[in-house]
Structure formats: structure tokens, C-alpha cells
Motif scaffolding. Structure first.
Motif, PDB file in Angstrom:
ATOM      1  N   ALA A 185      56.298   6.181  89.688  1.00  0.00           N
ATOM      2  CA  ALA A 185      57.142   7.338  89.357  1.00  0.00           C
ATOM      3  C   ALA A 185      58.617   7.001  89.583  1.00  0.00           C
ATOM      4  CB  ALA A 185      56.741   8.523  90.232  1.00  0.00           C
ATOM      5  N   ILE A 186      59.447   7.458  88.667  1.00  0.00           N
ATOM      6  CA  ILE A 186      60.889   7.255  88.824  1.00  0.00           C
ATOM      7  C   ILE A 186      61.421   8.325  89.773  1.00  0.00           C
ATOM      8  CG2 ILE A 186      63.107   7.344  87.598  1.00  0.00           C
ATOM      9  CD1 ILE A 186      61.666   6.165  85.154  1.00  0.00           C
ATOM     10  N   HIS A 187      62.217   7.917  90.754  1.00  0.00           N
ATOM     11  CA  HIS A 187      62.801   8.870  91.703  1.00  0.00           C
ATOM     12  C   HIS A 187      64.250   9.194  91.404  1.00  0.00           C
ATOM     13  CE1 HIS A 187      59.580   7.780  94.936  1.00  0.00           C
ATOM     14  NE2 HIS A 187      59.145   8.617  94.008  1.00  0.00           N
ATOM     15  N   ARG A 188      65.039   8.136  91.167  1.00  0.00           N
ATOM     16  CA  ARG A 188      66.450   8.422  90.877  1.00  0.00           C
ATOM     17  C   ARG A 188      67.073   7.359  89.988  1.00  0.00           C
ATOM     18  NH1 ARG A 188      70.144   9.962  94.486  1.00  0.00           N
ATOM     19  NH2 ARG A 188      71.769   8.684  93.586  1.00  0.00           N
ATOM     20  N   VAL A 189      68.169   7.771  89.368  1.00  0.00           N
ATOM     21  CA  VAL A 189      68.930   6.871  88.503  1.00  0.00           C
ATOM     22  C   VAL A 189      70.375   6.914  88.988  1.00  0.00           C
ATOM     23  CG1 VAL A 189      69.748   6.463  86.142  1.00  0.00           C
ATOM     24  CG2 VAL A 189      67.433   7.345  86.505  1.00  0.00           C
ATOM     25  N   ASP A 190      70.995   5.763  89.080  1.00  0.00           N
ATOM     26  CA  ASP A 190      72.429   5.711  89.369  1.00  0.00           C
ATOM     27  C   ASP A 190      73.095   4.961  88.235  1.00  0.00           C
ATOM     28  OD1 ASP A 190      73.252   6.603  92.254  1.00  0.00           O
ATOM     29  OD2 ASP A 190      71.262   5.671  92.400  1.00  0.00           O
ATOM     30  N   THR A 191      74.133   5.546  87.683  1.00  0.00           N
ATOM     31  CA  THR A 191      74.802   4.840  86.591  1.00  0.00           C
ATOM     32  C   THR A 191      76.294   5.107  86.603  1.00  0.00           C
ATOM     33  OG1 THR A 191      74.840   4.418  84.212  1.00  0.00           O
ATOM     34  CG2 THR A 191      74.232   6.636  84.884  1.00  0.00           C
ATOM     35  N   ILE A 192      77.030   4.072  86.266  1.00  0.00           N
ATOM     36  CA  ILE A 192      78.476   4.220  86.083  1.00  0.00           C
ATOM     37  C   ILE A 192      78.866   3.480  84.811  1.00  0.00           C
ATOM     38  CG2 ILE A 192      78.888   2.321  87.743  1.00  0.00           C
ATOM     39  CD1 ILE A 192      81.638   3.707  88.285  1.00  0.00           C
ATOM     40  N   ALA A 193      79.653   4.156  83.992  1.00  0.00           N
ATOM     41  CA  ALA A 193      80.188   3.548  82.773  1.00  0.00           C
ATOM     42  C   ALA A 193      81.692   3.777  82.824  1.00  0.00           C
ATOM     43  CB  ALA A 193      79.577   4.195  81.535  1.00  0.00           C
ATOM     44  N   ALA A 194      82.423   2.722  83.125  1.00  0.00           N
ATOM     45  CA  ALA A 194      83.847   2.913  83.411  1.00  0.00           C
ATOM     46  C   ALA A 194      84.632   1.643  83.149  1.00  0.00           C
ATOM     47  CB  ALA A 194      83.997   3.305  84.884  1.00  0.00           C
ATOM     48  N   TYR A 195      85.932   1.793  82.951  1.00  0.00           N
ATOM     49  CA  TYR A 195      86.817   0.618  82.913  1.00  0.00           C
ATOM     50  C   TYR A 195      88.143   0.980  83.581  1.00  0.00           C
ATOM     51  CZ  TYR A 195      88.775   2.777  78.635  1.00  0.00           C
ATOM     52  OH  TYR A 195      89.326   3.640  77.732  1.00  0.00           O
ATOM     53  N   ALA A 196      88.778  -0.053  84.108  1.00  0.00           N
ATOM     54  CA  ALA A 196      89.992   0.185  84.895  1.00  0.00           C
ATOM     55  C   ALA A 196      91.223   0.108  84.009  1.00  0.00           C
ATOM     56  CB  ALA A 196      90.070  -0.836  86.021  1.00  0.00           C
ATOM     57  N   GLY A 197      91.464   1.173  83.233  1.00  0.00           N
ATOM     58  CA  GLY A 197      92.670   1.245  82.420  1.00  0.00           C
ATOM     59  C   GLY A 197      93.780   1.952  83.180  1.00  0.00           C
ATOM     60  N   ASN A 198      94.843   2.200  82.438  1.00  0.00           N
ATOM     61  CA  ASN A 198      95.961   2.880  83.081  1.00  0.00           C
ATOM     62  C   ASN A 198      96.484   3.988  82.181  1.00  0.00           C
ATOM     63  OD1 ASN A 198      97.796   3.270  85.133  1.00  0.00           O
ATOM     64  ND2 ASN A 198      99.321   1.905  84.210  1.00  0.00           N
ATOM     65  N   GLY A 199      95.581   4.536  81.374  1.00  0.00           N
ATOM     66  CA  GLY A 199      95.986   5.585  80.452  1.00  0.00           C
ATOM     67  C   GLY A 199      96.760   5.023  79.274  1.00  0.00           C
ATOM     68  N   ALA A 200      97.310   5.907  78.457  1.00  0.00           N
ATOM     69  CA  ALA A 200      98.053   5.509  77.259  1.00  0.00           C
ATOM     70  C   ALA A 200      99.166   6.533  77.073  1.00  0.00           C
ATOM     71  CB  ALA A 200      97.102   5.502  76.056  1.00  0.00           C
ATOM     72  N   PRO A 201     100.130   6.271  76.171  1.00  0.00           N
ATOM     73  CA  PRO A 201     101.150   7.291  75.916  1.00  0.00           C
ATOM     74  C   PRO A 201     100.515   8.626  75.506  1.00  0.00           C
ATOM     75  CG  PRO A 201     101.723   5.218  74.853  1.00  0.00           C
ATOM     76  CD  PRO A 201     100.328   5.057  75.383  1.00  0.00           C
ATOM     77  N   ALA A 202     101.220   9.713  75.798  1.00  0.00           N
ATOM     78  CA  ALA A 202     100.654  11.050  75.574  1.00  0.00           C
ATOM     79  C   ALA A 202     100.300  11.300  74.114  1.00  0.00           C
ATOM     80  CB  ALA A 202     101.629  12.108  76.069  1.00  0.00           C
ATOM     81  N   ASP A 203     100.958  10.570  73.177  1.00  0.00           N
ATOM     82  CA  ASP A 203     100.642  10.819  71.764  1.00  0.00           C
ATOM     83  C   ASP A 203      99.445  10.005  71.272  1.00  0.00           C
ATOM     84  OD1 ASP A 203     101.806   8.329  71.737  1.00  0.00           O
ATOM     85  OD2 ASP A 203     103.300   8.787  70.177  1.00  0.00           O
ATOM     86  N   ASN A 204      98.833   9.204  72.149  1.00  0.00           N
ATOM     87  CA  ASN A 204      97.622   8.468  71.763  1.00  0.00           C
ATOM     88  C   ASN A 204      96.431   9.420  71.830  1.00  0.00           C
ATOM     89  OD1 ASN A 204      95.115   6.806  72.324  1.00  0.00           O
ATOM     90  ND2 ASN A 204      96.579   5.167  71.951  1.00  0.00           N
ATOM     91  N   TRP A 205      95.549   9.344  70.837  1.00  0.00           N
ATOM     92  CA  TRP A 205      94.434  10.314  70.769  1.00  0.00           C
ATOM     93  C   TRP A 205      93.553  10.260  72.014  1.00  0.00           C
ATOM     94  CZ3 TRP A 205      89.229   9.111  70.845  1.00  0.00           C
ATOM     95  CH2 TRP A 205      88.866   7.791  70.616  1.00  0.00           C
ATOM     96  N   GLU A 276      89.169   3.326  86.695  1.00  0.00           N
ATOM     97  CA  GLU A 276      88.557   2.443  87.689  1.00  0.00           C
ATOM     98  C   GLU A 276      87.305   1.824  87.075  1.00  0.00           C
ATOM     99  OE1 GLU A 276      86.325   4.661  90.935  1.00  0.00           O
ATOM    100  OE2 GLU A 276      87.710   6.230  90.298  1.00  0.00           O
ATOM    101  N   SER A 277      86.959   0.645  87.558  1.00  0.00           N
ATOM    102  CA  SER A 277      85.908  -0.094  86.853  1.00  0.00           C
ATOM    103  C   SER A 277      84.519   0.159  87.443  1.00  0.00           C
ATOM    104  CB  SER A 277      86.213  -1.589  86.864  1.00  0.00           C
ATOM    105  OG  SER A 277      86.218  -2.036  88.189  1.00  0.00           O
ATOM    106  N   GLY A 278      83.519  -0.210  86.698  1.00  0.00           N
ATOM    107  CA  GLY A 278      82.128  -0.072  87.127  1.00  0.00           C
ATOM    108  C   GLY A 278      81.249  -0.002  85.898  1.00  0.00           C
ATOM    109  N   ASN A 279      80.116  -0.691  85.931  1.00  0.00           N
ATOM    110  CA  ASN A 279      79.241  -0.671  84.759  1.00  0.00           C
ATOM    111  C   ASN A 279      77.843  -1.120  85.143  1.00  0.00           C
ATOM    112  OD1 ASN A 279      78.166  -1.837  81.998  1.00  0.00           O
ATOM    113  ND2 ASN A 279      79.866  -0.484  81.543  1.00  0.00           N
ATOM    114  N   HIS A 280      77.018  -0.183  85.501  1.00  0.00           N
ATOM    115  CA  HIS A 280      75.632  -0.533  85.787  1.00  0.00           C
ATOM    116  C   HIS A 280      74.711   0.680  85.624  1.00  0.00           C
ATOM    117  CE1 HIS A 280      76.742   0.748  90.010  1.00  0.00           C
ATOM    118  NE2 HIS A 280      75.640   1.432  89.797  1.00  0.00           N
TER     119      HIS A 280
END
Ligand code: NDP
Length: 365
Positions: A185-205, A276-280
Motif C-alpha cells: 500500500a502507498i502511504h505518502r508521496v513527496d514531490t517538488i518541481a522547482a527551479y532557482a530563477g530570479n523572476g523576470a521583468p514585470a512585462d514578461n508573461w 528555489e531549486s528541487g526536483n524529485h
């Protein structure tokens, strides 16, 4: 396309083979022995993902090829025409893309514009009578997703959402574990999907709420989809907290954490971020665990299990595999791997996450 479709279907029918054959890979071999032309794909929106990933992948595909472009940037046209040999007659802008209806070189229209525009151009593509591939996240809300599905059904064209992970072999092993439950039986799942960017100019979609910017839409769908395919179940409730604390992120979330409650008491603890980064993706079960790390990078998705099995099947190019799988579904008239309904389920969860965060409460799905 229809001639090719028909001859292919007839050949399979005559051989009395059908879906079982196709799913074993023999379908691909059979395909290789038939007279053919590759399905023509037009990319709509020649930004980062089209330029750096999809167009190069379309040079590797067996069943489809890049034949057209739709762009609002005239300066990109000669570059793309020269690089990929695209005919003048196959170059469109957003105002005339509906006339692709009359272009036999183009069978599939692949929507790769900002998320807030996915519905608009997917519906135009479907109404042009062409098969629609739409990037993730599918659209802004459930109604928009439904509109895309309806337009494709009305026009009798196939719709695939660009969830490349579901075409990736090690991810497919984890999906298969969801039904075979080799560790109980599966009890729990942990997942992170992320990258360490720094945003973009306000006019970027990507910084604009109405265009589908922010972590939750952009990366959060990987965590949501991951929790769903790792359990093979649909969540019953969500509790989410969106974080706007990065100085550049005023309109959209830079990070969102959320908990999904699944049937069988399974809890998925999920996080997504674009600062912030993380991917698992890790699954804890009664008699062991398994994980993918990384879980949604373009290359090297691989994993390990608690008893030392390696989930390390090699895939040369995810996007080429995704597009070939989707092209074969068209050629063979079989169901696509990732239909619109799959993209829509994730968007329903994205919207519930936003509601949960805004109201600071658990939302039942
Ligand atoms: P970009 O901003 O790099 O490119 C988007 C392109 O869309 C632009 O270059 C432009 O192309 C076109 N466009 C049309 N209207 C607008 C508008 N109003 N504002 C901005 N651009 C516009 O984005 P990406 O290529 O990174 O992302 C596009 C889509 O692909 C998104 O839905 C994203 O989520 C998805 N994506 C999926 C990935 C995956 O792994 N599956 C990875 C990255 C992105 P033109 O100048 O030719 O008109």
C-alpha cells in the motif's frame, strides 16, 4: 494525411493485428515498412520552448516533422525558414492561422504560446480541422480546458497535452507501480518541481497572473500530475499556501506548497517554486519506497527503489518521444496518451490551490 491514415489503418486491419500489436512496438516496425509521409507539424509561438526544445526534437522524430510556423515576430521568420527549410506558403501569423485549414502540409498545430493564450489558439487550430497539441499547463481554468476539448470533439480532431513526463520510460515505471503496488500500500508521496530563477521583468508573461505566470501554473502542474500518476488516484482535498515574498513577485506566486489528500489515506506533500531549486518524486509504501530524482528535467530522469533497483531506462529525447507517440496515435487512430481531460484535472487542482490559499482553508475537490 487522410490517405496515409486510411492506407495505414487498412494495412493493420488486413493483417488482423490491431492495438495489441501496436502497443508492443511491432506497430512501429509495421509502419516502417509502409509507404509514408511524416505528419506535418506547425509550431505556434516561436519562443524558448519551440526554439530550443521542440524544433530540434522535430529533427529527430520518425512520424512527424516541422513543416510550418505561426509567429507574431517577423524577424524570426527568415531565421526559422533558413534553419528548417520552411516554405513561404507555410508561414503564418496569428491573424491568418485559421487559413492553415487549406494547407495539406500541416496536419498538427502545436500551441506553444503563453498559457493565457492556449485556449484561444487551440480553438482556432481545432476549427481549422487540424489535430491539436497544446502545451502544459493546459489553460487558465476548467472552462477554458473544456472549451478546447469541445472544439476538438466538434471538429473530430485529436487533442494531446504536452506532458512529456508521461512519455518517459522511468516515469512510466512509477505509473505502473501505482497499479501493481510492488511495495504494498502507498502511504505518502513527496514531490517538488522547482527551479532557482530570479523572476523576470514585470512585462514578461511569466510574471502576469492573467497569462498564467507564477510557480503553480508553470511548475506546479508537474508536482500535481506526479502525485496523481504516482498514486493512480484522484485527490479528494487540497490545502495550499502560495508565497509572494520574493521582491519581484507581486502578481504571481514565486513558490507554492500544498498537501493533497488521496483516497486510501494517502497524503502527497508537494512544493513548486521558480526561485528555489528541487526536483524529485518519492513514494513511501508499506514495504519500501521508490523515487525519481530528477523527476521532470529534460534529461536524465531516473530513480531507485528501496531494494536497490535502478529505474534508469535511457531516453535520448523526451520531446521527440512525446511527439512521435502523439503522431502515432493520429496515424493509428488510437487514444492519445495525455488527452485534454488529463490536463483539465490538473487545472481544476491548480484553481483549488489558489482558492485554498486565498481563503486559508482546506478545499474539497
Ligand atoms: P516564451 O515566452 O519563451 O515564448 C512564448 C512565445 O509565444 C513568444 O516568443 C511569442 O512567439 C509567442 N507569443 C504570442 N503572444 C504572446 C504574448 N502576448 N506574450 C508573449 N509571447 C507571446 O515562453 P516558452 O516558450 O517558455 O513557453 C511557452 C509555452 O510552453 C508555455 O505554455 C509554457 O508553459 C510551455 N512550456 C513547456 C515546457 C515543457 O517542458 N513542456 C517547457 C517550457 C515551456 P512569437 O514571437 O513567435 O509570436
Amino acid at each position: 494525411m487522410s490517405t496515409l491514415n486510411t492506407s495505414r489503418r487498412q494495412l493493420i486491419k488486413r493483417a488482423g493485428l490491431g492495438a495489441a500489436l501496436l502497443s508492443t512496438g511491432a506497430g512501429q516496425r509495421l509502419w516502417a515498412s509502409t509507404p509514408k509521409r511524416k505528419l506535418g507539424v506547425a509550431l505556434v509561438g516561436l519562443g524558448y520552448y519551440s526554439r530550443d526544445l521542440l524544433a530540434p526534437a522535430l529533427q529527430l522524430t520518425e512520424y512527424c516533422e516541422l513543416t510550418g510556423i505561426v509567429t507574431g515576430s517577423p524577424e524570426k521568420i527568415p531565421v526559422w525558414q533558413q534553419k528548417y527549410g520552411i516554405k513561404d506558403a507555410n508561414v503564418y501569423h496569428y491573424g491568418n492561422m485559421h487559413t492553415i485549414a487549406n494547407n495539406p502540409d500541416i496536419d498538427i498545430i502545436y500551441i506553444v504560446v503563453p498559457t493565457g493564450l492556449h485556449m484561444k489558439y487551440s480553438v482556432i487550430a481545432a476549427n481549422a480541422g487540424k489535430h491539436v497539441w497544446c502545451e502544459k499547463p493546459m489553460a487558465m481554468n476548467v472552462q477554458e480546458c473544456q472549451n478546447i476539448i469541445d472544439a476538438c470533439q466538434k471538429n473530430k480532431v485529436k487533442l494531446s497535452i504536452g506532458y512529456r513526463m508521461q512519455h518517459e520510460p522511468n516515469t512510466q515505471t512509477v505509473m505502473q507501480y501505482a497499479s501493481s503496488r510492488p511495495y504494498g500500500a502507498i502511504h505518502r508521496v513527496d514531490t517538488i518541481a522547482a527551479y532557482a530563477g530570479n523572476g523576470a521583468p514585470a512585462d514578461n508573461w511569466r510574471m502576469q497572473a492573467h497569462m498564467g505566470g507564477g510557480a503553480l501554473y508553470d511548475m506546479g502542474v508537474y508536482a500535481i500530475n506526479g502525485a496523481r500518476y504516482a498514486t493512480g488516484l484522484e485527490p479528494l482535498a487540497i490545502t495550499a499556501k502560495r508565497d509572494f515574498s520574493h521582491p519581484r513577485f507581486t502578481e504571481v506566486d514565486n513558490t507554492t506548497s500544498f498537501t493533497l489528500e488521496f483516497p486510501e489515506g494517502i497524503v502527497a506533500s508537494c512544493k513548486t517554486s521558480v526561485v528555489e531549486s528541487g526536483n524529485h518524486l518519492k513514494v513511501d509504501a508499506e514495504n519500501g519506497w521508490y523515487k525519481l530524482d530528477p523527476m521532470s528535467e529534460y534529461n536524465g530522469v531516473s530513480g531507485v527503489t528501496s531494494d536497490g533497483k535502478k529505474l534508469d531506462k535511457f531516453l535520448a529525447n523526451q520531446q521527440a518521444k512525446q511527439m512521435d507517440d502523439d503522431a502515432l496515435a493520429i496515424l493509428n487512430n488510437t487514444p492519445v496518451l495525455v488527452p485534454g481531460e488529463e490536463g483539465m484535472r490538473d487545472i481544476a487542482i491548480v484553481r483549488a490551490a489558489i482558492e485554498s490559499s486565498e481563503k486559508d482553508k482546506r478545499i474539497e475537490l
